[in-house]
Design an enzyme around this catalytic site. Structure first.
Site, short mmCIF file in Angstrom:
data_model
loop_
_atom_site.label_atom_id
_atom_site.label_comp_id
_atom_site.label_asym_id
_atom_site.label_seq_id
_atom_site.Cartn_x
_atom_site.Cartn_y
_atom_site.Cartn_z
N GLU A 80 4.95 -1.08 3.72
CA GLU A 80 5.26 -0.96 2.34
C GLU A 80 5.61 0.57 1.83
O GLU A 80 6.26 0.50 0.75
CB GLU A 80 4.34 -1.66 1.66
CG GLU A 80 2.91 -1.01 1.31
CD GLU A 80 2.12 -1.62 0.44
OE1 GLU A 80 1.74 -2.92 0.57
OE2 GLU A 80 1.40 -1.11 -0.45
N ARG B 165 -4.60 -5.53 2.38
CA ARG B 165 -3.71 -4.44 2.90
C ARG B 165 -2.81 -4.94 3.97
O ARG B 165 -3.22 -5.89 4.73
CB ARG B 165 -4.70 -3.23 3.49
CG ARG B 165 -5.24 -2.47 2.26
CD ARG B 165 -4.41 -1.45 1.57
NE ARG B 165 -4.90 -0.80 0.76
CZ ARG B 165 -5.13 -1.37 -0.69
NH1 ARG B 165 -4.94 -2.16 -1.14
NH2 ARG B 165 -5.76 -0.40 -1.39
N HIS C 234 3.07 -5.73 -4.00
CA HIS C 234 1.74 -4.92 -4.03
C HIS C 234 1.87 -4.72 -5.79
O HIS C 234 1.55 -3.96 -6.41
CB HIS C 234 1.69 -3.07 -3.61
CG HIS C 234 0.38 -3.02 -3.35
ND1 HIS C 234 -0.05 -2.41 -2.16
CD2 HIS C 234 -0.63 -3.35 -4.17
CE1 HIS C 234 -1.25 -2.04 -2.36
NE2 HIS C 234 -1.95 -2.79 -3.55
#
Ligand code: NAD
Length: 336
Positions: A262, A233, A294
């Site tokens: 993000e 993360r 991601h």
């Protein structure tokens, strides 16, 4: 039973539609869940959310006020949910505990290989007729020390892959994994792992203990010129500190699939817009930084498994009032 599915893309709809059965009315929305968009769940008993959806207390309160009783996450991580608030409000939270650790571990290795051998730069050079090798020098992975922080499902698969490349394995985890020990991984403290590793891969969840694990204080502990990889993360790394580390050479190369801010960037085509995030923009200027948006989870197998488990959670909740894979405060406490 109606379910509002937030943050959906065509691929989410395709896989969820295939996994869905009788009696479920899936109402898809492209909107990211926030206090502004929560009203889209009007009339739904459940909502289905992804990694950048906001499930903070005010949003959960709004959802429960409209009659929502289940939050079904399409992710393994649940750092975006206020679990204590969910429990107090009586709203169940479910996740997909495992879908394909291979997807994420293989992507992590793809970043390591591309970054090391500068594939992203070589690709562009060759297309432009530039066959010079200056600036493309890499190193053998064989014999290098890879330190994995968080040796759960993904970390363990990565350890197996790295072992195949001849890497020495160091691990740090609050709970050592026998599968990794069997591969010859030595468990050490976080600082020792930072000091000894040529490559550091972050594969732990985002918790208060792991938030900004890489920061201005811990950077000097890393082996000078380390390759740092984060597919967990974004907030596990303080991006400002990473920029400082890249500028002074402490970090030799940086591979990211996740980024703290993000939520305003990833999963969207922003190619016609002005990039407003100066930290992200600075990261993009380094030749030794490789970023993917991601996408580590993004394989056919993983999407199938995510859809099946998500539908399984919802159906079980409809039948028994409890999802298959509930996340509760008690569960979290037992894990830590
Ligand atoms: P997992 O629960 O199987 O493993 C996580 C490991 O981290 C566990 O062994 C746990 O003990 C360890 N851990 C917890 N706190 C720690 C700490 N303070 N220090 C060191 N280790 C600690 O989870 P997983 O399936 O391997 O996934 C790991 C993380 O990867 C997820 O939490 C998620 O944030 C991230 N993830 C990213 C993507 C992506 O697409 N980039 C996809 C899936 C998961």
């Amino acid at each position: 039973m109606r379910v509002t599915v937030f943050s959906t893309k065509p691929y989410d709809r395709r896989f969820l539609h295939r996994a869905s059965g009788e009696g479920l009315e899936l109402q898809y929305s492209e909107a990211r869940l926030s206090l502004d968009t929560a009203r889209l769940a009007e009339g739904s008993t459940a909502i289905c959310a992804f990694v950048n959806d906001d499930l903070s207390k005010p949003v959960l309160e709004y959802l429960t006020g409209m009659g929502v009783r289940l939050v079904a996450l399409r992710s393994a991580g649940f750092n975006n949910v206020d679990l204590a608030a969910a429990e107090a409000l009586g709203i169940a939270v479910a996740r997909v505990p495992a879908y394909s650790p291979h997807a994420v571990a293989e992507h992590t290795m793809a970043i390591i290989l591309a970054l090391n051998r500068k594939i992203h730069r070589a690709y562009n050079r060759v297309r432009e007729g530039n066959f010079a090798l200056d600036g493309l020098l890499g190193f053998d992975l064989n014999g290098k020390t890879m330190g994995i922080v968080g040796t759960g499902k993904i970390g363990a698969v990565l350890a197996r892959i790295a072992s195949g490349f001849g890497c020495q394995l160091l691990g740090h985890d609050i709970r050592p994994n026998p599968e990794c020990e069997a591969l010859g991984m030595a468990y050490v403290g976080r600082e020792e792992l930072f000091r000894r590793s040529d490559i550091v891969s972050l594969n732990c969840p985002l918790t208060p203990d792991t938030r900004h694990m890489i920061n201005a204080e811990t950077l000097p502990v890393l082996k000078p010129g380390v390759m740092l990889i984060n597919t967990s993360r974004g907030a596990v790394i303080d991006a400002q500190a990473a920029i400082a580390g890249l500028k002074d050479g402490t970090i030799g190369s940086l591979g990211l699939d996740v980024y703290e801010e993000e939520a305003d960037l990833f999963f969207e085509d922003l190619s016609n817009e002005v990039l407003r995030d100066d930290v992200f923009a600075r990261l993009l200027t380094f030749p030794n930084v490789l970023i993917t948006g991601h996408q580590a989870f993004f394989t056919r197998e993983a999407l199938e498994a995510i859809a099946e488990t998500t539908i399984g959670n919802i159906v079980k909740f409809r039948e028994t009032g409890k999802p298959l894979h509930a996340v509760t405060v008690e569960y979290l406490a037992a894990r830590n």
